[in-house]
Design an enzyme around this catalytic site. Sequence first.
Site, short mmCIF file in Angstrom:
data_model
loop_
_atom_site.label_atom_id
_atom_site.label_comp_id
_atom_site.label_asym_id
_atom_site.label_seq_id
_atom_site.Cartn_x
_atom_site.Cartn_y
_atom_site.Cartn_z
N ASP A 283 -9.92 5.41 -35.32
CA ASP A 283 -11.02 5.74 -36.23
C ASP A 283 -12.15 6.38 -35.43
O ASP A 283 -12.73 5.73 -34.55
CB ASP A 283 -11.48 4.42 -36.88
CG ASP A 283 -12.26 4.65 -38.14
OD1 ASP A 283 -12.78 5.76 -38.33
OD2 ASP A 283 -12.37 3.70 -38.94
N ASP B 129 -11.07 11.40 -40.56
CA ASP B 129 -11.45 10.82 -39.27
C ASP B 129 -10.64 9.58 -38.87
O ASP B 129 -11.06 8.83 -37.99
CB ASP B 129 -12.94 10.47 -39.27
CG ASP B 129 -13.30 9.41 -40.31
OD1 ASP B 129 -12.42 9.07 -41.11
OD2 ASP B 129 -14.44 8.93 -40.29
N GLU B 130 -9.50 9.35 -39.49
CA GLU B 130 -8.72 8.18 -39.09
C GLU B 130 -7.23 8.38 -39.33
O GLU B 130 -6.82 9.15 -40.20
CB GLU B 130 -9.20 6.92 -39.81
CG GLU B 130 -9.18 7.07 -41.31
CD GLU B 130 -9.62 5.80 -42.02
OE1 GLU B 130 -9.27 4.69 -41.60
OE2 GLU B 130 -10.31 5.94 -43.04
#
Length: 386
Positions: A8, A104-105
């Site tokens: 993350d 974003d992860e």
Amino acid sequence: MNCFVHADLDAFYASVEQLDHPELKGKPVIVGGLPGDRRSVVAAASYEARRFGVHSAMPIAQAEKRCPDGVYLRGNMSRYREKSDEVMALFNDFSPSVQQLSIDEAFLDISGMEGLLGPPEVIAAQLKKRVREETGLTVSTGVATNKYLAKIASGMSKPDGLFIIPPGGEGDFMRSLPVGKIWGAGEKTQEIFKKHGFKTGEDIFRLSLDALTALFGKAFGLFLYRAVRGEEAATFDEGRGSHSISAERTFPVDLYDAFAIETALFDICQTLIWRLLEGKWQSRTVSIKIRYDDFITEGARETAHDHVKTLNDLYDRLLALFRKKYQKGRRVRLIGAALLNLEDGSITQGSLFDDGVRDEQRLEKTILAINQKYPKAALRRARTDV
DNA sequence: TCTGGGGTCCTAGGACCC
DNA sequence: TCTGGGGTCCTAGGACCC
């Protein structure tokens, strides 16, 4: 033994801005809107800004009060996507099975990679090192025997964290976890937890499946029952379920003039139809969403026998729905629309329609292509129903 | 300080059919 | 004359996530 890493990126949008503009390093950076922007919210806040109590989803106006000297930016999605692609590409070096969850992860399945890359904690540390060196960003990682726990683990020591839940320790971990950290239990559920005095996973662990489903419903009750036992949540299964495309717009000031609202709706239709064509999707179900000035939100949807064919077709359907649903004279804060239950249209697209429809589709595709090549041109078709 | 935008999944109820 | 149980498709709204 199964083993997953959840990776993350920390304060992603804000971190990219600090990377691209080194003078912002060490400063509170807030991405989402400029000072004075009404109706904007924080999309990302750097850790410096979080110290002032600024966090995601907070109205910009409130962030300004808490952090008047912050650096406020509207943000640049295409740049963030570019940076995200760099990071995701790097993840592929660590696992043959990378599941991207959002910009974003991602989950990395590293089961059986020990012989190749070393034990999980070494893999996670190596991944963090390479992301830092090759992209300039920091990433928090969580390691566990299933995705659900890996996801919670990555949040345990942010930013730049590395947290491992050892095999066999899943139940202990979840039972000692504060209920506020249970992924999937949001604001409304936390209120119920509070009402019953549930403070940690242990308090939920003590309840029977029947008691949980009575309190939270069948599906979510079972979800909680499994979660506090450290068992995998079906939420992260790949390739399941339906798909949809939606677009919506909150107006800077409320509108009550039907013509103005319908013009915005037409604009949204163009966005939707282009994305439908781009993705080679098909859809028979359209929906609209109306949010009034008091924030009461209503929707309507309609499933037709035929797939949406063209921009005008889509607009006709949505306009009819809007006119049926809209309470005339009320002030409207937001208008939105969606295409639901998307099906793969790559095989049949075009072939079922007559010549007139195909001509129109060709024109729309041409406009789409021009827009992709010259984004600044912003070619739009004008409303034809007036 | 009023509350973005793009998604997914679940629930409850109605219509309709066997 | 009153009424069962299951399955499918659809709609409206809500909770949640990033």
